[in-house]
Design an enzyme around this catalytic site. Sequence first.
Site, short mmCIF file in Angstrom:
data_model
loop_
_atom_site.label_atom_id
_atom_site.label_comp_id
_atom_site.label_asym_id
_atom_site.label_seq_id
_atom_site.Cartn_x
_atom_site.Cartn_y
_atom_site.Cartn_z
N ASP A 106 0.85 -1.18 0.00
CA ASP A 106 0.00 0.00 0.00
C ASP A 106 0.89 1.23 0.00
OD1 ASP A 106 -2.23 1.63 0.36
OD2 ASP A 106 -1.96 1.62 2.52
N THR A 155 -2.96 5.15 -3.88
CA THR A 155 -1.90 5.90 -3.20
C THR A 155 -0.59 5.81 -3.97
OG1 THR A 155 -1.71 3.95 -1.82
CG2 THR A 155 -2.83 5.82 -0.89
N ASP A 172 -8.54 -0.60 2.14
CA ASP A 172 -8.60 0.06 0.84
C ASP A 172 -9.87 -0.32 0.09
OD1 ASP A 172 -6.19 1.06 1.45
OD2 ASP A 172 -5.14 0.36 -0.33
#
Length: 530
Positions: free
Chosen positions: A64, A97, A394
Amino acid sequence: MAAMLQPQIILLKEGTDTAQGKAQVISNINACTTVADAVRSTLGPRGMDKLIHDDKGNTTISNDGATIMKLLDIVHPAAKILVDIAKSQDSEVGDGTTTVVLLAGEFLKEGKPFIEDGVHSQNLIRSYRTASRLAINKIKELAVSIEGKSLEEKKTLLAKCAATTLSSKLIGGEKEFFASMVVDAVLAIGDDDRLNLIGIKKVPGGNMRDSFLVNGVAFKKTFSYAGFEQQPKKFVKPKILLLNIELELKSEKENAEIRLSDPSQYQSIVDAEWNIIYDKLDKCVQSGAKIVLSRLAIGDLATQYFADRDIFCAGRVTEEDLQRVAAATGGTVQTSVNNVIDEVLGSCEVFEERQVGNERFNIFSGCPSGQTATIVLRGGADQFIDEAERSLHDAIMIVRRAVKNSTVVAGGGAIDMEISRYLRQHARTIAGKSQLFINSYAKALEVIPRQLCDNAGFDATDVLNKLRQKHASGEGANYGVDINTGGIADSFANFVWEPSVVKINAINAATEAACLILSVDETVKNPKIH
């Protein structure tokens, strides 16, 4: 002669580090490119993971972007901006991201030769802003709405969005399994989108497929005193009393002094203490509740008292879990046992305590208001479960966004190629330097499909040429990289979708960050005071 005698003007105190001018902008751009390189390889379904080892000896394995950026201890002031946009993308949309950091890094990289050739950075910034505005309008144009579908259809559509997000994570192998779980959880909390209503509990052991969703609340068995073994472990349609008081014998507050003239008076004081707690317990029983939960301790006396009366109790339940039980069962947390009326009691269809791995879980299911859900995650190693939790976070955010702004765009680099084509076309209609700048912005957008290819080990040049050709022909707007074959494919038809808000936010944030870094031409670092 006079000029030579002028004393040097000292503005800043000794040891102050200043750097300014073109060299400073270039150095900032280089720093940001380095940061983008750190997360570059995590993009997409074939992205690699990063293992980060911090000074306390904790290891984190993550894919992530935001998590990696937080854990990298970046000290360069300009590069910190990239960390901030990754965080803002994470809190605003949840996914994308890595994309946002890559785009910002690429915008700067494309702008670097212009700066070196002496172009004023304000000109670049102006063009970049125009380009981002055009790009966002184009996304809105291309987005497809998923409104007005039946619940079943909507569920499958949302599951597709969740699966796209999960495909780039560690749990990508089981994405269908988790995607439907996430969709059920988000739809369970309905319009109330407080994220903490979806609890994620982690239990090491078993495999991923043993994870399950509870339509209600589940939490680990709390610390319990002697006597809990006799309590029933399953109820159907029980009433639930939620307290915020301790049910145990309380001795006098410190230094309380009582003067007695007669030993029998002492007994009456001890009795008074016992009477107080029995009175409290009695009131709990009379309320008709079959389950008593408290945020504070429930002592052994109380545990046994409840066990004798077939009542289940759990003390020291965490604040968050208690609030979720309250939201789910429709109860209210009480701070006193006096006057407990039916309205403040919660209820649920079934309560049971069951074994999950080597932990015992208290599970409330079939709650009336249904405004909460709990996902119990299983997996081999702790790091693995932590990463699974981040991935699910997410996915939950993405599904929430898709429910709210129900438009989706084609993923897999398709939308990026389409905007890139559109901007190149648009640039030709502009006279002057900004034609070049918008062109470079368009080129920067291609970083997403290129990186997807690189990470999967395909020939990026070859795939990008095919994509450019397809998009230029006019009918290939939804074509993106096909990760499985190394060619190109219609992303929309393959259900690689993402909510348009992800892309809009990413382009906005990346452009802002790039403009911010380009507009800085001097850094002053004050010396440390010893």
